[in-house]
Write a protein that holds these residues in place. Structure first.
Motif, PDB file in Angstrom:
ATOM      1  N   GLY A  87       0.811  -1.218   0.000  1.00 37.34           N
ATOM      2  CA  GLY A  87       0.000   0.000   0.000  1.00 37.34           C
ATOM      3  C   GLY A  87       0.839   1.261   0.000  1.00 37.34           C
ATOM      4  N   SER A 107       1.132   4.061  -2.988  1.00 36.33           N
ATOM      5  CA  SER A 107       0.763   5.447  -2.682  1.00 36.33           C
ATOM      6  C   SER A 107       1.890   6.412  -3.016  1.00 36.33           C
ATOM      7  N   SER A 152      -4.206   7.455  -2.212  1.00 33.98           N
ATOM      8  CA  SER A 152      -4.007   6.505  -1.129  1.00 33.98           C
ATOM      9  C   SER A 152      -5.108   5.465  -0.895  1.00 33.98           C
ATOM     10  N   SER A 212      -4.365   1.578  -1.927  1.00 39.97           N
ATOM     11  CA  SER A 212      -4.179   0.638  -0.821  1.00 39.97           C
ATOM     12  C   SER A 212      -5.100  -0.566  -0.953  1.00 39.97           C
TER      13      SER A 212
END
Length: 218
Positions: free
Chosen positions: A95, A99, A193, A197
């Motif tokens: 993740g 990001s 994000s 994720s």
């Protein structure tokens, strides 16, 4: 048409627009629907709920898929229970890796440094970056898992090879997804994000269990 000055845009007007656009980008990158010009404390509780709930609901549904993948590999987990301990690390690393790439690409597109036609260049750069980062992180974790955690070399190999693949996949997804969003007319900031994720969690879990099945013969 008459080559005469008809007015000016003052610097304070420009700064107001910059502030509004930056605020909007931050909100969308966090999965918050636009709050307009209202300040945080002036927005009611129910308005906050309305602005945040839809995106969280969509992301929650995506984790149903991740849970389904885990449930599908229950036999693998039951035979080597120690694999569970490394899932949070792999999912978190995936993740965060995605990001990072998404944030840089979104910023590059906002500044005009990155165009849709640069997708191939962006992907090639991120593949090389992710390969180096993945190798470094995998090497460090291999030593930790084998020597400090007391796990066998095969468990360490499963975790570290998975990490390499996950980092490379996550950075590729993170770099291309915002560009794909812009291509179809969606704000690239939405692909930051939260969405990255969720997608990388699915990729991480699937990669990890497939790698465990392959290497450990489960």
């Amino acid at each position: 048409n008459e080559f005469r000055l008809v007015g000016i845009i003052t610097v304070d007007d420009i700064l107001d627009v910059i502030e509004e656009e930056t605020t909007e980008d931050f909100e969308r990158m966090a999965g918050v629907i636009d709050t307009g010009d209202a300040e945080y404390l002036d927005i009611s509780v129910w308005k906050h709920v309305k602005n945040r709930l839809p995106w969280l609901f969509i992301l929650m549904l995506s984790y149903v898929v991740t849970g389904g993948i885990i449930a599908g590999f229950e036999d693998v987990l039951s035979k080597v229970i120690s694999l569970v301990a490394y899932m949070p690390m792999l999912m978190g690393t995936g993740g965060n890796s995605g990001s990072q790439s998404a944030t840089l690409v979104i910023r590059g597109m906002a500044l005009g440094d990155v165009e849709l036609r640069d997708a191939g260049k962006v992907l090639w750069k991120e593949v090389r970056v992710s390969l180096i980062i993945g190798l470094i992180l995998s090497s460090l974790n291999f030593a930790r898992i084998w020597w400090l955690d007391g796990q066998g070399p095969w468990i360490a190999a499963v975790v570290c090879l998975s990490m390499l693949v996950i980092v490379m996949a996550a950075k590729s997804i993170g770099s291309l997804l915002p560009m794909a969003a812009k291509k179809v007319g969606i704000d690239p900031a939405l692909m930051a994000s939260p969405m990255i994720s969720s997608l990388t969690d699915m990729v991480s879990v699937l990669t990890y269990f497939l790698m465990a099945s392959l290497i450990l013969g489960l």
